[in-house]
Design a protein around this motif. Sequence first.
Motif, PDB file in Angstrom:
ATOM      1  N   LEU A 382       0.877  -1.161   0.000  1.00 16.98           N
ATOM      2  CA  LEU A 382       0.000   0.000   0.000  1.00 16.98           C
ATOM      3  C   LEU A 382       0.918   1.216   0.000  1.00 16.98           C
ATOM      4  O   LEU A 382       1.698   1.416   0.933  1.00 16.98           O
ATOM      5  N   ARG A 383       0.851   1.998  -1.055  1.00 17.10           N
ATOM      6  CA  ARG A 383       1.731   3.168  -1.202  1.00 17.10           C
ATOM      7  C   ARG A 383       0.872   4.427  -1.160  1.00 17.10           C
ATOM      8  O   ARG A 383      -0.247   4.447  -1.675  1.00 17.10           O
ATOM      9  N   PHE A 384       1.407   5.486  -0.566  1.00 18.29           N
ATOM     10  CA  PHE A 384       0.669   6.751  -0.508  1.00 18.29           C
ATOM     11  C   PHE A 384       1.638   7.900  -0.294  1.00 18.29           C
ATOM     12  O   PHE A 384       2.801   7.705   0.076  1.00 18.29           O
ATOM     13  N   GLU A 385       1.144   9.111  -0.551  1.00 16.68           N
ATOM     14  CA  GLU A 385       1.922  10.326  -0.308  1.00 16.68           C
ATOM     15  C   GLU A 385       1.493  10.907   1.036  1.00 16.68           C
ATOM     16  O   GLU A 385       0.302  10.868   1.382  1.00 16.68           O
ATOM     17  N   CYS A 386       2.453  11.443   1.759  1.00 17.23           N
ATOM     18  CA  CYS A 386       2.171  11.938   3.107  1.00 17.23           C
ATOM     19  C   CYS A 386       2.982  13.200   3.374  1.00 17.23           C
ATOM     20  O   CYS A 386       4.135  13.308   2.954  1.00 17.23           O
ATOM     21  N   TYR A 387       2.372  14.142   4.068  1.00 20.89           N
ATOM     22  CA  TYR A 387       3.047  15.383   4.477  1.00 20.89           C
ATOM     23  C   TYR A 387       2.824  15.554   5.974  1.00 20.89           C
ATOM     24  O   TYR A 387       1.690  15.663   6.438  1.00 20.89           O
ATOM     25  N   MET A 388       3.910  15.565   6.752  1.00 24.42           N
ATOM     26  CA  MET A 388       3.828  15.807   8.190  1.00 24.42           C
ATOM     27  C   MET A 388       4.420  17.179   8.494  1.00 24.42           C
ATOM     28  O   MET A 388       5.585  17.428   8.188  1.00 24.42           O
ATOM     29  N   SER A 389       3.625  18.056   9.089  1.00 22.33           N
ATOM     30  CA  SER A 389       4.126  19.388   9.415  1.00 22.33           C
ATOM     31  C   SER A 389       5.215  19.328  10.474  1.00 22.33           C
ATOM     32  O   SER A 389       6.158  20.129  10.472  1.00 22.33           O
ATOM     33  N   GLU A 390       5.081  18.398  11.403  1.00 22.38           N
ATOM     34  CA  GLU A 390       6.061  18.222  12.467  1.00 22.38           C
ATOM     35  C   GLU A 390       6.029  16.768  12.906  1.00 22.38           C
ATOM     36  O   GLU A 390       5.201  15.977  12.451  1.00 22.38           O
ATOM     37  N   SER A 391       6.934  16.424  13.795  1.00 21.01           N
ATOM     38  CA  SER A 391       7.013  15.037  14.260  1.00 21.01           C
ATOM     39  C   SER A 391       5.696  14.595  14.875  1.00 21.01           C
ATOM     40  O   SER A 391       5.072  15.337  15.644  1.00 21.01           O
ATOM     41  N   LEU A 392       5.276  13.394  14.549  1.00 19.78           N
ATOM     42  CA  LEU A 392       3.994  12.873  15.015  1.00 19.78           C
ATOM     43  C   LEU A 392       4.099  12.249  16.405  1.00 19.78           C
ATOM     44  O   LEU A 392       3.170  12.327  17.206  1.00 19.78           O
ATOM     45  N   ALA A 393       5.211  11.626  16.721  1.00 24.62           N
ATOM     46  CA  ALA A 393       5.374  10.902  17.981  1.00 24.62           C
ATOM     47  C   ALA A 393       5.177  11.848  19.173  1.00 24.62           C
ATOM     48  O   ALA A 393       5.540  13.027  19.096  1.00 24.62           O
ATOM     49  N   PRO A 394       4.581  11.339  20.268  1.00 24.12           N
ATOM     50  CA  PRO A 394       4.259   9.935  20.544  1.00 24.12           C
ATOM     51  C   PRO A 394       2.926   9.458  19.966  1.00 24.12           C
ATOM     52  O   PRO A 394       2.534   8.320  20.193  1.00 24.12           O
ATOM     53  N   ALA A 395       2.213  10.331  19.270  1.00 24.72           N
ATOM     54  CA  ALA A 395       1.003   9.857  18.590  1.00 24.72           C
ATOM     55  C   ALA A 395       1.399   8.942  17.435  1.00 24.72           C
ATOM     56  O   ALA A 395       2.539   8.959  16.963  1.00 24.72           O
ATOM     57  N   SER A 396       0.456   8.134  16.978  1.00 23.07           N
ATOM     58  CA  SER A 396       0.709   7.229  15.856  1.00 23.07           C
ATOM     59  C   SER A 396      -0.622   6.878  15.212  1.00 23.07           C
ATOM     60  O   SER A 396      -1.688   7.274  15.683  1.00 23.07           O
ATOM     61  N   PHE A 397      -0.544   6.112  14.125  1.00 22.25           N
ATOM     62  CA  PHE A 397      -1.753   5.737  13.390  1.00 22.25           C
ATOM     63  C   PHE A 397      -1.994   4.238  13.455  1.00 22.25           C
ATOM     64  O   PHE A 397      -1.052   3.440  13.567  1.00 22.25           O
ATOM     65  N   GLU A 398      -3.273   3.903  13.374  1.00 23.96           N
ATOM     66  CA  GLU A 398      -3.677   2.541  13.030  1.00 23.96           C
ATOM     67  C   GLU A 398      -4.324   2.627  11.654  1.00 23.96           C
ATOM     68  O   GLU A 398      -5.177   3.497  11.426  1.00 23.96           O
ATOM     69  N   ILE A 399      -3.886   1.766  10.740  1.00 28.05           N
ATOM     70  CA  ILE A 399      -4.423   1.795   9.370  1.00 28.05           C
ATOM     71  C   ILE A 399      -5.074   0.450   9.083  1.00 28.05           C
ATOM     72  O   ILE A 399      -4.492  -0.613   9.359  1.00 28.05           O
ATOM     73  N   GLN A 400      -6.272   0.518   8.520  1.00 25.81           N
ATOM     74  CA  GLN A 400      -7.075  -0.687   8.302  1.00 25.81           C
ATOM     75  C   GLN A 400      -7.551  -0.729   6.854  1.00 25.81           C
ATOM     76  O   GLN A 400      -7.934   0.297   6.279  1.00 25.81           O
ATOM     77  N   LEU A 401      -7.501  -1.895   6.253  1.00 27.98           N
ATOM     78  CA  LEU A 401      -8.018  -2.098   4.898  1.00 27.98           C
ATOM     79  C   LEU A 401      -9.145  -3.118   4.919  1.00 27.98           C
ATOM     80  O   LEU A 401      -9.086  -4.117   5.641  1.00 27.98           O
ATOM     81  N   LYS A 421      13.197   7.475   6.752  1.00 31.13           N
ATOM     82  CA  LYS A 421      13.172   8.433   7.845  1.00 31.13           C
ATOM     83  C   LYS A 421      11.804   9.104   7.919  1.00 31.13           C
ATOM     84  O   LYS A 421      11.121   9.251   6.904  1.00 31.13           O
ATOM     85  N   ALA A 422      11.425   9.522   9.129  1.00 30.89           N
ATOM     86  CA  ALA A 422      10.164  10.239   9.327  1.00 30.89           C
ATOM     87  C   ALA A 422      10.384  11.712   8.992  1.00 30.89           C
ATOM     88  O   ALA A 422      10.523  12.554   9.879  1.00 30.89           O
ATOM     89  N   VAL A 423      10.421  12.016   7.712  1.00 25.65           N
ATOM     90  CA  VAL A 423      10.738  13.365   7.237  1.00 25.65           C
ATOM     91  C   VAL A 423       9.543  14.283   7.442  1.00 25.65           C
ATOM     92  O   VAL A 423       8.404  13.911   7.169  1.00 25.65           O
ATOM     93  N   THR A 424       9.808  15.500   7.899  1.00 26.62           N
ATOM     94  CA  THR A 424       8.750  16.487   8.088  1.00 26.62           C
ATOM     95  C   THR A 424       8.968  17.670   7.151  1.00 26.62           C
ATOM     96  O   THR A 424      10.058  17.903   6.649  1.00 26.62           O
ATOM     97  N   GLY A 425       7.876  18.416   6.911  1.00 28.41           N
ATOM     98  CA  GLY A 425       7.976  19.636   6.120  1.00 28.41           C
ATOM     99  C   GLY A 425       8.033  19.428   4.632  1.00 28.41           C
ATOM    100  O   GLY A 425       8.361  20.360   3.886  1.00 28.41           O
ATOM    101  N   LYS A 426       7.711  18.239   4.143  1.00 27.75           N
ATOM    102  CA  LYS A 426       7.680  17.982   2.695  1.00 27.75           C
ATOM    103  C   LYS A 426       6.863  16.721   2.431  1.00 27.75           C
ATOM    104  O   LYS A 426       6.645  15.903   3.324  1.00 27.75           O
ATOM    105  N   TRP A 427       6.404  16.600   1.208  1.00 32.45           N
ATOM    106  CA  TRP A 427       5.697  15.386   0.812  1.00 32.45           C
ATOM    107  C   TRP A 427       6.690  14.231   0.709  1.00 32.45           C
ATOM    108  O   TRP A 427       7.783  14.382   0.174  1.00 32.45           O
ATOM    109  N   ILE A 428       6.304  13.083   1.250  1.00 34.49           N
ATOM    110  CA  ILE A 428       7.120  11.882   1.146  1.00 34.49           C
ATOM    111  C   ILE A 428       6.252  10.741   0.628  1.00 34.49           C
ATOM    112  O   ILE A 428       5.016  10.804   0.678  1.00 34.49           O
ATOM    113  N   THR A 429       6.894   9.712   0.144  1.00 34.18           N
ATOM    114  CA  THR A 429       6.199   8.518  -0.345  1.00 34.18           C
ATOM    115  C   THR A 429       6.413   7.391   0.645  1.00 34.18           C
ATOM    116  O   THR A 429       7.541   7.109   1.036  1.00 34.18           O
TER     117      THR A 429
END
Length: 483
Positions: A382-401, A421-429
Amino acid sequence: MKTFNFFHQHILLWIALIGIAAFIACSKKDAPGGTPEIYSVRLTDPTKADSTFTGAFPGKMIAVIGNNLGDIQKIYINDQEVSFNTNYCTATSAIFTIPGDLILTGTNPELSNEIRIETNRGVAKYAFHIYSPAPEIHRITLKYPATPGENLKIFGANFYEIQKVVFESTTGTSVGVLDYTVSNDYNIIDLTIPPGVQDGRLVVYCYTDSVSIPFSTNVAPPTIKTFSSDMPIIGDLAYITGDYFIEVTSLNINGEFTIPASDLLVSNSNDTLYFRLPKAPSKGGVVTITAAGGNSNSPKAFYPVENVVLNWDNIGAYSWGDNNEAVVADGSKIPYVSTGTCYRIFGKPGAWQYWWGNLSNDAVYPTTNIIPANTPIENLVLRFECYMSESLAPASFEIQLKGNGDQMVVDYLPRDKNSNKAVTGKWITCDIALSKFTAATDYAGFAAIANTGLGIFTKNKSDNADVNVDVYFDNFRIVDITK
């Protein structure tokens, strides 16, 4: 119980073996108080006691074999005093380690390539070379076609103690380089192309080792290796890696439109091409790079629209949730660019919050006409594009299909598939193995599940009540990473 020290027993055994061998071989010369002598240098492995050598890398423990070596006062390597333990020294041997920070003759040729042992009865010397790190070649630059008298640069590392630089052809002939210089950092060789060079390889022979790179008198066709993303966000900086991106004139996207050279940027190493996708192609295909050496098509599909399961524009749709919103970037604020609509999860989940930031969607999964039914599930992600403004931790996601609450990806933090790496401030794949979501063994089994759900659920499994979440998602797709 006595403590067993294997290291010391190993050394003492080695000293005993050296002593016996030296006594048998040199007893007639062992006049007390004689001038010290060095006969050879050996490894400290008793099984290799018959092996001698005249060079070693820094950090290596060695045994110097000689005569009248008792009462050592000082030991030098490359004119630099080194430490030693008198417990590991006898009249016929001295065991010590070559310092890791020793200055080498590769950087200072004025130093002596020798081991020198000083006693109160004299000095013993032995020619011994401390090796520099092995050379590396990263790339070459020249103006094609390769013409005698023109300049060529070799970029790399550790170009110490060069013995020769040679053009070796595929027919077995070789042409040596007479005119070259090495940079002060030993990472660039600047040379003049000699007459008679042919296609083959360019080789740098150093004292320690040799290294080579393929060489062509005419520029080779470009080759494409990887994409930063197979579906980059429109307007975001993306890149393609490969070789021979020399004098690139255009990048064609899936046969639908062309990005001109004026909108492209090529790295100095001619192995990375940067671009911004001005619009989305209508279907998956291949990109074509046109450069001085000709055209090259990508070996993998680019922009696989057919594999998209959710993009909130024309594939899939938002179902329900909280602390989220649809976003179309306008360039003035985060995430600045987007491919149409992306979805944002944002806010501050409280401490130990397990029901917050839900984003439930109806996805449209590819049919077995797009992904063959017999495709092993381990081939798919499962591939997707993601943009994180800042570090997410200690929060996290559960993803369900497909509504499978028994096999969700939990405690997930988005990571760039290129850097991990958990890159912030840009779109990542991001990639997540499809096998993490299902017990199905092939795509037919997964496709047969009668549920269209794709859920993203935010959790804060900590007592930190000041966590900020600001994350954007787009272009979820299922792709075969083996193709």
